[in-house]
Scaffold this active site. Structure first.
Site, PDB file in Angstrom:
ATOM      1  N   ASN A   9      -6.566   2.325  -6.801  1.00  0.00           N
ATOM      2  CA  ASN A   9      -5.296   2.858  -6.297  1.00  0.00           C
ATOM      3  C   ASN A   9      -4.968   4.112  -7.103  1.00  0.00           C
ATOM      4  OD1 ASN A   9      -2.699   3.368  -5.485  1.00  0.00           O
ATOM      5  ND2 ASN A   9      -1.795   1.549  -6.437  1.00  0.00           N
ATOM      6  N   TRP A  10      -5.244   5.261  -6.466  1.00  0.00           N
ATOM      7  CA  TRP A  10      -5.058   6.520  -7.197  1.00  0.00           C
ATOM      8  C   TRP A  10      -3.597   6.954  -7.276  1.00  0.00           C
ATOM      9  CZ3 TRP A  10      -9.778   9.646  -4.835  1.00  0.00           C
ATOM     10  CH2 TRP A  10     -10.962   9.162  -5.409  1.00  0.00           C
ATOM     11  N   LYS A  11      -2.720   6.289  -6.541  1.00  0.00           N
ATOM     12  CA  LYS A  11      -1.297   6.658  -6.549  1.00  0.00           C
ATOM     13  C   LYS A  11      -1.156   8.156  -6.254  1.00  0.00           C
ATOM     14  CE  LYS A  11      -0.456   2.748  -9.536  1.00  0.00           C
ATOM     15  NZ  LYS A  11       0.374   2.097 -10.545  1.00  0.00           N
ATOM     16  N   HIS A  96       3.481  -2.223  -2.338  1.00  0.00           N
ATOM     17  CA  HIS A  96       3.274  -1.993  -3.771  1.00  0.00           C
ATOM     18  C   HIS A  96       4.635  -1.984  -4.488  1.00  0.00           C
ATOM     19  CE1 HIS A  96       2.269  -0.098  -7.556  1.00  0.00           C
ATOM     20  NE2 HIS A  96       1.023  -0.477  -7.330  1.00  0.00           N
ATOM     21  N   GLU A  98       5.847  -0.165  -6.656  1.00  0.00           N
ATOM     22  CA  GLU A  98       6.482   1.163  -6.759  1.00  0.00           C
ATOM     23  C   GLU A  98       7.197   1.509  -5.461  1.00  0.00           C
ATOM     24  OE1 GLU A  98       2.946   3.168  -8.107  1.00  0.00           O
ATOM     25  OE2 GLU A  98       3.096   2.057  -9.988  1.00  0.00           O
ATOM     26  N   GLU A 168       0.340  -8.521  -8.551  1.00  0.00           N
ATOM     27  CA  GLU A 168       0.559  -7.496  -9.568  1.00  0.00           C
ATOM     28  C   GLU A 168       1.893  -7.753 -10.271  1.00  0.00           C
ATOM     29  OE1 GLU A 168      -1.914  -3.750  -8.632  1.00  0.00           O
ATOM     30  OE2 GLU A 168       0.021  -3.511  -7.676  1.00  0.00           O
ATOM     31  N   GLY A 174       0.734  -0.343 -15.397  1.00  0.00           N
ATOM     32  CA  GLY A 174       0.834   0.918 -16.127  1.00  0.00           C
ATOM     33  C   GLY A 174       1.400   0.784 -17.526  1.00  0.00           C
ATOM     34  N   SER A 214      -2.829  -3.058 -15.368  1.00  0.00           N
ATOM     35  CA  SER A 214      -3.567  -2.692 -16.584  1.00  0.00           C
ATOM     36  C   SER A 214      -4.967  -3.309 -16.669  1.00  0.00           C
ATOM     37  CB  SER A 214      -2.738  -3.024 -17.828  1.00  0.00           C
ATOM     38  OG  SER A 214      -1.514  -2.306 -17.812  1.00  0.00           O
ATOM     39  N   GLY A 235      -5.140   0.796 -11.099  1.00  0.00           N
ATOM     40  CA  GLY A 235      -4.440   2.078 -11.068  1.00  0.00           C
ATOM     41  C   GLY A 235      -5.038   3.031 -12.088  1.00  0.00           C
ATOM     42  N   GLY A 236      -4.409   3.124 -13.257  1.00  0.00           N
ATOM     43  CA  GLY A 236      -4.793   4.104 -14.281  1.00  0.00           C
ATOM     44  C   GLY A 236      -6.291   4.204 -14.549  1.00  0.00           C
TER      45      GLY A 236
HETATM   46  P1  PGA Z   1      -2.387   0.011 -13.413  1.00  0.00           P
HETATM   47  O1  PGA Z   1      -1.826  -0.003 -11.914  1.00  0.00           O
HETATM   48  O2  PGA Z   1      -3.836  -0.428 -13.339  1.00  0.00           O
HETATM   49  O3  PGA Z   1      -2.247   1.446 -13.851  1.00  0.00           O
HETATM   50  O4  PGA Z   1      -1.567  -0.927 -14.196  1.00  0.00           O
HETATM   51  C1  PGA Z   1      -2.147  -1.040 -11.019  1.00  0.00           C
HETATM   52  C2  PGA Z   1      -1.429  -0.836  -9.709  1.00  0.00           C
HETATM   53  O5  PGA Z   1      -0.260  -0.422  -9.718  1.00  0.00           O
HETATM   54  O6  PGA Z   1      -2.001  -1.074  -8.629  1.00  0.00           O
END
Ligand code: PGA
Length: 255
Positions: A9-11, A96, A98, A168, A174, A214, A235-236
């Site tokens: 997930n590149w956001k 998600h 966010e 999640e 993050g 994470s 994500g990250g």
């Molecule tokens: P993260 O994000 O790996 O940076 O914690 C995961 C996500 O939001 O899908």
């Protein structure tokens, strides 16, 4: 056996040029590895480029980070399921945290999107998870139950089978704080039990449940070896092609 599914997930990261550089390195790292299903989830503007580049690979699929439920019309700024299909998008991340926290998405909105996704043969990756205050108040199960029932209303067993759930915990996204493998496994087992109540036990056994929050090369193997953890939403660490390749490879069975 549920084939593991690991998604990047590149956001709101990765221009077209950066996506191209990522794919060049990532493909070199993983070759034709296909022991897990691999999905790249770029921002909308990079989807055409990534889609074109992925025609040269067999083992990497394409996802989107969101969509609207209508087919077309006066919905400024939105993207329809058919627009994604045209670009060979197979998965769509919905709900998600966010989007829930920053853009006001409710379970009802997410449910409308889920139903629209199935209509266009897109497979939803439905994200659910509790916040830290909810965990501290002992509400993990009630929050997960409510999110599942709300988002999966009117979803039939066949559609549920095509759905991926991403657990999640919001406090782990993050932040560098991962749920322990035991905490994650406990939540995943509860999610599978709840899916069995919403649908039936046999269907629940087939649904893949990803962990997200994470995930890094050094914790991926332990998380992915839990019986109810069928993949990861990253994500990250997915912004670096070498890290993401290591996470993907950590999902291989018997390694
Ligand atoms: P993260 O994000 O790996 O940076 O914690 C995961 C996500 O939001 O899908």
């Amino acid at each position: 056996m549920r084939k593991k599914i690991i998604a990047a997930n590149w956001k709101m990261n990765m221009t077209q040029g950066e996506s191209e550089a990522f794919i060049t390195t990532f493909v070199r790292e993983i070759g034709d590895f296909d022991a897990v299903e691999i999905v790249l989830v770029p921002p909308f503007t990079s989807i055409p480029k990534v889609s074109e580049l992925l025609t040269q690979t067999q083992n990497i699929k394409l996802g989107a980070q969101n969509m609207y439920w209508e087919r077309s019309g006066a919905f400024t700024g939105e993207i329809s399921p058919a627009m994604l299909r045209e670009l060979f998008v197979r998965y769509v991340v919905l709900g998600h945290s966010e989007r829930r926290a920053l853009f006001g998405e409710t379970d009802e909105i997410i449910n409308r999107k889920m139903l629209a996704a199935y209509e266009q043969v897109l497979r939803p990756i439905l994200c659910i998870g509790e916040t830290l205050p909810q965990r501290e108040r002992g509400e993990v199960e009630s929050v997960l139950r409510q999110q599942l029932h709300g988002s999966l209303a009117k979803v039939d067993a066949k559609e549920l089978h095509e759905t991926v759930i991403a657990y999640e915990p919001v406090w782990a996204i993050g932040t560098g704080k991962t749920a322990s493998a035991a905490q994650a496994q406990e939540a995943h087992a509860f999610i599978r039990k709840t899916l069995g109540e919403i649908s039936d036990k046999a269907t629940a056994e087939k649904v893949r449940i990803q962990y997200g929050g994470s995930v890094k090369p050094d914790n991926a193997r332990e998380l992915l070896s839990q019986p109810d953890i069928d993949g990861a939403l990253v994500g990250g660490a997915s912004l670096d092609p070498r890290s993401f390749a290591q996470i993907v490879q950590a999902g291989a069975p018997n390694e």
